[in-house]
Design an enzyme around this catalytic site. Structure first.
Site, PDB file in Angstrom:
ATOM      1  N   LYS A  55       0.858  -1.184   0.000  1.00  0.00           N
ATOM      2  CA  LYS A  55       0.000   0.000   0.000  1.00  0.00           C
ATOM      3  C   LYS A  55       0.892   1.231   0.000  1.00  0.00           C
ATOM      4  CE  LYS A  55      -3.554   2.502   2.488  1.00  0.00           C
ATOM      5  NZ  LYS A  55      -4.611   2.454   3.508  1.00  0.00           N
ATOM      6  N   LYS A  87      -2.180  -1.538  -3.840  1.00  0.00           N
ATOM      7  CA  LYS A  87      -3.046  -0.364  -3.791  1.00  0.00           C
ATOM      8  C   LYS A  87      -2.212   0.894  -3.888  1.00  0.00           C
ATOM      9  CE  LYS A  87      -6.024   2.007  -0.579  1.00  0.00           C
ATOM     10  NZ  LYS A  87      -6.511   2.073   0.759  1.00  0.00           N
TER      11      LYS A  87
HETATM   12  C1  PBG Z   1      -7.212   3.843   5.395  1.00  0.00           C
HETATM   13  C2  PBG Z   1      -7.630   3.529   4.002  1.00  0.00           C
HETATM   14  C3  PBG Z   1      -7.478   4.401   2.925  1.00  0.00           C
HETATM   15  C4  PBG Z   1      -8.088   3.780   1.835  1.00  0.00           C
HETATM   16  C5  PBG Z   1      -8.569   2.537   2.252  1.00  0.00           C
HETATM   17  N1  PBG Z   1      -8.263   2.397   3.615  1.00  0.00           N
HETATM   18  C6  PBG Z   1      -6.919   5.757   2.846  1.00  0.00           C
HETATM   19  C7  PBG Z   1      -5.643   6.067   3.495  1.00  0.00           C
HETATM   20  O1  PBG Z   1      -4.775   5.205   3.671  1.00  0.00           O
HETATM   21  O2  PBG Z   1      -5.478   7.225   3.864  1.00  0.00           O
HETATM   22  C8  PBG Z   1      -8.179   4.412   0.478  1.00  0.00           C
HETATM   23  C9  PBG Z   1      -9.183   3.855  -0.460  1.00  0.00           C
HETATM   24  C10 PBG Z   1      -9.478   4.735  -1.614  1.00  0.00           C
HETATM   25  O3  PBG Z   1      -8.842   5.793  -1.835  1.00  0.00           O
HETATM   26  O4  PBG Z   1     -10.386   4.389  -2.361  1.00  0.00           O
HETATM   27  N2  PBG Z   1      -6.743   2.870   6.210  1.00  0.00           N
END
Ligand code: PBG
Length: 323
Positions: free
Chosen positions: A194, A247
């Site tokens: 991520k 991601k």
């Molecule tokens: C937070 C989380 C995020 C997303 C999913 N879980 C955002 C972040 O890490 O700030 C993003 C998903 C998206 O942008 O569609 N744990």
């Protein structure tokens, strides 16, 4: 010329016969945003067509997705500011919005696959995925909260727990907590690679969960790195993950391919909020053909090697019979 590749593109029937990659409802996971209240349905300004639902409307939305063959949902809560604190205690309060929502969805739709998010940010007064102390994000102390959150979600009926926090060691920690409490059948879909991405902006609008200070670069990965994704994914696999995730998806197709070639586990990819927002904005301007752009995006993510795709396009592609 002995080889004329155009022969295999000469008709629709032949083109379909030789098509290598397909997207079907079974591959799609639909993220859904939940908000407190009754009969609520508020559109996320930066995500046209995507709404925050109160639990009653959430059930209606799940029902309409199920009738389209869309049966896997990833739930995210919008928590009101006064319930947030330093330790995200609201995340494991039994009567809290999120756990109620999980129980209700599983009660009404036992055959649905409910995926739950594990991370502190929606419930944290600091807007971070871990405990903040003197401006630092504490790793090991956060694991305890992630464990409590995971157990509460499993008790509420979650089928798959999805830790999105990027703390070190959390997959093994959560696996242990689940197993020690009899939840050996609850799966873990780990957000393994991520990245600290600009493309999460609209999601943070949806949940009002943006960090109150700084950024997430000490725990989410540097977008410049590919080999580091192997370190993260191999650790998560060794710690007991059932799925690995990359991601965002579109700007990271190389990473999806890399992880796919390195593991036998199914790889999921998250086609995130900012990717959705970009496409929708261009469509609204009349600059892109929506059906063609959406199906090309999803097909590309599958072609790169993703088995499952988390995408805000999931319902519209089925409703419009684009796949
Ligand atoms: C937070 C989380 C995020 C997303 C999913 N879980 C955002 C972040 O890490 O700030 C993003 C998903 C998206 O942008 O569609 N744990």
């Amino acid at each position: 010329m002995l080889q004329r590749p155009r022969r295999n593109r000469k008709s629709e029937v032949i083109r379909q016969m030789v098509q290598e990659t397909h997207v079907s409802a079974a591959n799609l996971i639909f993220p859904l945003f939940i908000v407190e209240g009754e009969n609520q349905k508020s559109e996320v300004a930066s995500m046209p067509g995507i709404y925050r639902y109160s639990i009653d409307n959430l059930l209606r939305e799940v029902e309409s997705c199920m009738s389209l063959g869309l049966k896997a949902f990833d739930l995210f809560p919008n928590i009101s500011e006064e319930l947030k604190d330093k330790y995200a205690t609201e995340s494991h309060r039994e009567e809290g919005l999120y756990l109620r929502a999980i129980r209700e969805v599983k009660k009404h739709f036992p055959e649905a696959c409910v995926i739950t998010d594990v991370a502190m940010d929606p419930y944290s007064s600091d807007g971070h995925d871990g405990i903040v102390e003197n401006g630092h994000i504490l790793n090991d102390e956060t694991l305890d909260i992630l464990g409590k959150m995971s157990l509460a979600q499993a008790q509420a009926g979650a089928d798959i727990i999805a830790p999105s926090d990027m703390m070190d060691g959390r997959v093994g920690y959560i696996r242990n907590v689940l197993d020690n409490n009899g939840f050996t059948n609850v799966s873990i879909m780990s957000y393994s690679a991520k990245y600290a991405s600009a493309f999460y902006g609209p999601f943070r609008d949806a949940l009002n969960s943006a960090p109150k200070f700084g950024d997430k670069k000490t725990y989410q990965m540097n977008p410049a790195n590919q080999r580091e994704a192997l370190i993260e994914s191999r650790l998560d696999e060794a710690e007991g993950a059932d799925f690995l995730m990359v991601k965002p998806a579109l700007a990271y197709l190389d990473v999806i391919k890399l992880i796919k070639d390195d593991t036998e586990l199914p790889v999921a990819a998250y086609n995130v909020s900012g990717e959705y927002a970009m496409l929708k904005a261009a469509v609204q301007k009349g600059w892109l053909n929506e059906q063609r752009a959406v199906t090309e995006v999803l097909t590309s993510i599958r072609r790169a090697g993703a088995t499952a795709i988390l995408t805000y396009h999931a319902k519209e592609v089925l409703e419009n019979k684009w796949i």
